[in-house]
Design a protein around this motif. Structure first.
Motif, PDB file in Angstrom:
ATOM      1  N   VAL A  88       0.845  -1.205   0.000  1.00 16.54           N
ATOM      2  CA  VAL A  88       0.000   0.000   0.000  1.00 16.54           C
ATOM      3  C   VAL A  88       0.874   1.246   0.000  1.00 16.54           C
ATOM      4  CG1 VAL A  88      -1.755   1.301   1.260  1.00 16.54           C
ATOM      5  CG2 VAL A  88      -1.896  -1.210   1.159  1.00 16.54           C
ATOM      6  N   ALA A  89       1.897   1.239   0.848  1.00 18.67           N
ATOM      7  CA  ALA A  89       2.785   2.410   0.936  1.00 18.67           C
ATOM      8  C   ALA A  89       3.442   2.695  -0.413  1.00 18.67           C
ATOM      9  CB  ALA A  89       3.844   2.181   2.016  1.00 18.67           C
ATOM     10  N   SER A  94       4.537   6.148  -4.715  1.00 15.86           N
ATOM     11  CA  SER A  94       4.830   6.227  -6.162  1.00 15.86           C
ATOM     12  C   SER A  94       3.754   7.011  -6.903  1.00 15.86           C
ATOM     13  CB  SER A  94       4.923   4.823  -6.748  1.00 15.86           C
ATOM     14  OG  SER A  94       3.648   4.209  -6.783  1.00 15.86           O
ATOM     15  N   ARG A  95       2.723   7.392  -6.186  1.00 16.21           N
ATOM     16  CA  ARG A  95       1.596   8.143  -6.736  1.00 16.21           C
ATOM     17  C   ARG A  95       0.781   7.339  -7.745  1.00 16.21           C
ATOM     18  NH1 ARG A  95       3.167  14.478  -6.271  1.00 16.21           N
ATOM     19  NH2 ARG A  95       4.447  14.208  -4.428  1.00 16.21           N
ATOM     20  N   ALA A  96       0.900   6.035  -7.664  1.00  8.64           N
ATOM     21  CA  ALA A  96       0.001   5.198  -8.462  1.00  8.64           C
ATOM     22  C   ALA A  96      -1.431   5.366  -7.954  1.00  8.64           C
ATOM     23  CB  ALA A  96       0.431   3.730  -8.382  1.00  8.64           C
ATOM     24  N   LEU A  97      -1.540   5.553  -6.623  1.00  5.49           N
ATOM     25  CA  LEU A  97      -2.835   5.852  -6.004  1.00  5.49           C
ATOM     26  C   LEU A  97      -2.677   7.108  -5.163  1.00  5.49           C
ATOM     27  CD1 LEU A  97      -3.991   2.307  -4.773  1.00  5.49           C
ATOM     28  CD2 LEU A  97      -4.806   3.554  -6.784  1.00  5.49           C
ATOM     29  N   PRO A  98      -3.734   7.902  -5.015  1.00 10.67           N
ATOM     30  CA  PRO A  98      -3.638   9.096  -4.170  1.00 10.67           C
ATOM     31  C   PRO A  98      -3.542   8.730  -2.687  1.00 10.67           C
ATOM     32  CG  PRO A  98      -5.897   8.777  -4.918  1.00 10.67           C
ATOM     33  CD  PRO A  98      -5.067   7.735  -5.615  1.00 10.67           C
ATOM     34  N   LYS A  99      -2.991   9.654  -1.903  1.00 15.78           N
ATOM     35  CA  LYS A  99      -3.009   9.479  -0.445  1.00 15.78           C
ATOM     36  C   LYS A  99      -4.315  10.045   0.077  1.00 15.78           C
ATOM     37  CE  LYS A  99      -0.578  11.913   2.624  1.00 15.78           C
ATOM     38  NZ  LYS A  99       0.558  12.402   3.437  1.00 15.78           N
ATOM     39  N   ASP A 100      -5.118   9.195   0.696  1.00 14.47           N
ATOM     40  CA  ASP A 100      -6.494   9.565   1.029  1.00 14.47           C
ATOM     41  C   ASP A 100      -6.802   9.079   2.449  1.00 14.47           C
ATOM     42  OD1 ASP A 100      -9.227   9.918   1.232  1.00 14.47           O
ATOM     43  OD2 ASP A 100      -9.691   9.030  -0.730  1.00 14.47           O
ATOM     44  N   THR A 101      -6.911  10.019   3.385  1.00 13.34           N
ATOM     45  CA  THR A 101      -7.163   9.618   4.776  1.00 13.34           C
ATOM     46  C   THR A 101      -8.614   9.197   4.994  1.00 13.34           C
ATOM     47  OG1 THR A 101      -7.541  11.930   5.349  1.00 13.34           O
ATOM     48  CG2 THR A 101      -5.329  11.056   5.738  1.00 13.34           C
ATOM     49  N   ASN A 102      -9.480   9.438   4.021  1.00 17.95           N
ATOM     50  CA  ASN A 102     -10.841   8.886   4.108  1.00 17.95           C
ATOM     51  C   ASN A 102     -11.004   7.733   3.113  1.00 17.95           C
ATOM     52  OD1 ASN A 102     -13.061   9.460   5.914  1.00 17.95           O
ATOM     53  ND2 ASN A 102     -14.327   9.689   4.073  1.00 17.95           N
ATOM     54  N   GLY A 103      -9.877   7.078   2.843  1.00 13.51           N
ATOM     55  CA  GLY A 103      -9.893   5.948   1.921  1.00 13.51           C
ATOM     56  C   GLY A 103      -9.669   4.637   2.652  1.00 13.51           C
ATOM     57  N   LEU A 104     -10.010   3.555   1.978  1.00 10.39           N
ATOM     58  CA  LEU A 104      -9.708   2.206   2.449  1.00 10.39           C
ATOM     59  C   LEU A 104      -9.019   1.491   1.300  1.00 10.39           C
ATOM     60  CD1 LEU A 104      -9.906  -0.208   4.408  1.00 10.39           C
ATOM     61  CD2 LEU A 104     -12.230  -0.613   3.539  1.00 10.39           C
ATOM     62  N   GLN A 129      -4.734  -0.328  10.210  1.00  8.00           N
ATOM     63  CA  GLN A 129      -4.324   1.012   9.807  1.00  8.00           C
ATOM     64  C   GLN A 129      -2.814   1.094   9.937  1.00  8.00           C
ATOM     65  OE1 GLN A 129      -2.949   1.848  13.486  1.00  8.00           O
ATOM     66  NE2 GLN A 129      -3.210   3.680  12.222  1.00  8.00           N
ATOM     67  N   ALA A 130      -2.220   2.023   9.208  1.00  6.84           N
ATOM     68  CA  ALA A 130      -0.774   2.199   9.254  1.00  6.84           C
ATOM     69  C   ALA A 130      -0.465   3.656   8.983  1.00  6.84           C
ATOM     70  CB  ALA A 130      -0.101   1.324   8.203  1.00  6.84           C
ATOM     71  N   ARG A 131       0.661   4.099   9.505  1.00 11.07           N
ATOM     72  CA  ARG A 131       1.096   5.462   9.218  1.00 11.07           C
ATOM     73  C   ARG A 131       1.936   5.425   7.944  1.00 11.07           C
ATOM     74  NH1 ARG A 131       0.462  10.448  11.134  1.00 11.07           N
ATOM     75  NH2 ARG A 131      -1.185   9.561  12.417  1.00 11.07           N
ATOM     76  N   GLY A 134       3.222   9.996   6.751  1.00 16.66           N
ATOM     77  CA  GLY A 134       2.759  10.920   7.784  1.00 16.66           C
ATOM     78  C   GLY A 134       1.264  10.933   8.021  1.00 16.66           C
ATOM     79  N   SER A 135       0.532  10.042   7.371  1.00 18.04           N
ATOM     80  CA  SER A 135      -0.924  10.039   7.534  1.00 18.04           C
ATOM     81  C   SER A 135      -1.432   8.679   8.001  1.00 18.04           C
ATOM     82  CB  SER A 135      -1.608  10.394   6.201  1.00 18.04           C
ATOM     83  OG  SER A 135      -1.273  11.705   5.828  1.00 18.04           O
ATOM     84  N   ASP A 136      -2.577   8.720   8.661  1.00 15.98           N
ATOM     85  CA  ASP A 136      -3.248   7.499   9.133  1.00 15.98           C
ATOM     86  C   ASP A 136      -4.024   6.908   7.952  1.00 15.98           C
ATOM     87  OD1 ASP A 136      -4.619   5.535  10.506  1.00 15.98           O
ATOM     88  OD2 ASP A 136      -5.992   6.922  11.486  1.00 15.98           O
ATOM     89  N   ILE A 137      -3.542   5.784   7.439  1.00 14.95           N
ATOM     90  CA  ILE A 137      -4.107   5.163   6.241  1.00 14.95           C
ATOM     91  C   ILE A 137      -4.739   3.828   6.626  1.00 14.95           C
ATOM     92  CG2 ILE A 137      -3.543   4.178   3.966  1.00 14.95           C
ATOM     93  CD1 ILE A 137      -3.369   7.242   4.055  1.00 14.95           C
ATOM     94  N   LYS A 138      -5.958   3.616   6.150  1.00 20.18           N
ATOM     95  CA  LYS A 138      -6.673   2.372   6.445  1.00 20.18           C
ATOM     96  C   LYS A 138      -6.428   1.362   5.335  1.00 20.18           C
ATOM     97  CE  LYS A 138      -8.657   5.465   9.133  1.00 20.18           C
ATOM     98  NZ  LYS A 138      -8.195   6.869   9.109  1.00 20.18           N
ATOM     99  N   ILE A 139      -6.077   0.152   5.750  1.00 20.72           N
ATOM    100  CA  ILE A 139      -5.743  -0.881   4.774  1.00 20.72           C
ATOM    101  C   ILE A 139      -6.513  -2.168   5.096  1.00 20.72           C
ATOM    102  CG2 ILE A 139      -3.452   0.083   4.386  1.00 20.72           C
ATOM    103  CD1 ILE A 139      -2.253  -1.986   6.101  1.00 20.72           C
ATOM    104  N   ALA A 140      -6.689  -2.977   4.067  1.00 20.91           N
ATOM    105  CA  ALA A 140      -7.332  -4.277   4.256  1.00 20.91           C
ATOM    106  C   ALA A 140      -6.668  -5.286   3.328  1.00 20.91           C
ATOM    107  CB  ALA A 140      -8.829  -4.192   3.966  1.00 20.91           C
ATOM    108  N   PHE A 141      -6.661  -6.514   3.764  1.00 20.99           N
ATOM    109  CA  PHE A 141      -6.151  -7.624   2.953  1.00 20.99           C
ATOM    110  C   PHE A 141      -7.284  -8.624   2.740  1.00 20.99           C
ATOM    111  CE2 PHE A 141      -4.985 -12.073   3.013  1.00 20.99           C
ATOM    112  CZ  PHE A 141      -4.124 -12.162   1.928  1.00 20.99           C
ATOM    113  N   VAL A 142      -7.488  -9.026   1.500  1.00 18.54           N
ATOM    114  CA  VAL A 142      -8.397 -10.138   1.203  1.00 18.54           C
ATOM    115  C   VAL A 142      -7.727 -10.992   0.135  1.00 18.54           C
ATOM    116  CG1 VAL A 142     -10.656 -10.860   0.317  1.00 18.54           C
ATOM    117  CG2 VAL A 142     -10.492  -8.848   1.799  1.00 18.54           C
ATOM    118  N   GLY A 143      -7.483 -12.250   0.488  1.00 18.89           N
ATOM    119  CA  GLY A 143      -6.885 -13.162  -0.473  1.00 18.89           C
ATOM    120  C   GLY A 143      -7.942 -13.896  -1.272  1.00 18.89           C
TER     121      GLY A 143
END
Ligand SMILES: [Zn+2]
Length: 250
Positions: A88-89, A94-104, A129-131, A134-143
């Protein structure tokens, strides 16, 4: 998480077309349809989450896929929790995805990828969640549960004829419901530590039909799905398939 939540998908591993693809473009198309605007977000199912709030956050149940990228095994076919966070980081820095603190941010792996902290044994998905930058980013894993159908798939014959995608759909709904009601793992869970999705896991409510290809209980985005119920945090609490609907014990 307040307001509209933006979902991001990182397709990790092999979802490409062609004979080498283990999971394929159909999986991507199905799950993209389910979570894109006009899909599951904002439905009566998703708005079960609107029974959660605190002083500063009213959960709406509005969510939609905003962007997605492919990651072709940048960290190999065996991932740790730290590697999932790093995937995710990498997408954000790399800016492939935006940094979005209201994102999952979902890391969705093809069925040849393992997750060493317990995918298929202890869990079928997780959120955290992970920093990051410098931002609190919400992440999820689904295999992809084709890796372990007995553990993570309700049915081998599935409504869309893609057992992996159909299995992921319910697990992703579970993790989305949990992440938006307990984004930093300090908001909503019961006395036993169960989040809303956990309280209704593997509970479906009424199956409304079968396509001959598998049972379903939800029709959304032009497809049929079997999605687990969610815990409605109102009227005394219970598992249901839509906000204000009938509570089902299973
Ligand atoms: Zn859970």
């Amino acid at each position: 998480m307040a307001g509209k939540v933006n979902l991001y998908f990182i397709w990790y591993g092999n979802f490409l077309t062609g004979p080498a693809a283990s999971d394929g473009v159909m999986t991507q198309e199905l799950l993209t349809a389910l979570f894109s605007a006009g899909g599951l977000g904002g439905t009566a199912y998703a708005r079960i989450n609107s029974t959660y709030s605190d002083r500063s956050h009213a959960v709406s149940g509005n969510f939609a896929l905003l962007d997605s990228v492919n990651d072709y095994y940048s960290r190999g076919a065996q991932l740790s929790d730290a590697a999932v966070t790093a995937v995710v980081a990498q997408a954000i820095t790399s800016r492939a995805l935006p940094k979005d603190t209201n994102g999952l941010y979902f890391v969705l792996t093809s069925s040849d990828v393992s997750e060493s902290s317990g995918f298929c044994m202890q869990y079928c998905g997780w959120h955290s969640q992970a920093r990051i930058s410098g931002s609190d980013i919400k992440i999820a894993f689904v295999g992809n549960p084709d890796r372990c159908p007995g553990a993570c798939e309700e049915q081998l014959v599935s409504p869309n004829g893609d057992s992996g995608a159909d299995g992921m759909a319910s697990i992703m709904a579970h993790e989305t419901n949990e992440a938006i009601s307990d984004p930093d793992l300090n908001a909503w869970y019961d006395n036993s530590g169960n989040e809303n999705g956990d309280k209704c896991v593997w509970k479906w409510g009424p199956v409304t039909g079968s396509l001959g290809k598998g049972a379903y209980n939800t029709v959304v985005a032009g497809h049929h799905w079997l999605l687990q119920m969610n815990w409605e945090n109102a009227r005394g609490g219970g598992c249901d398939q839509k906000l204000g609907g009938k509570f089902y014990s299973q």
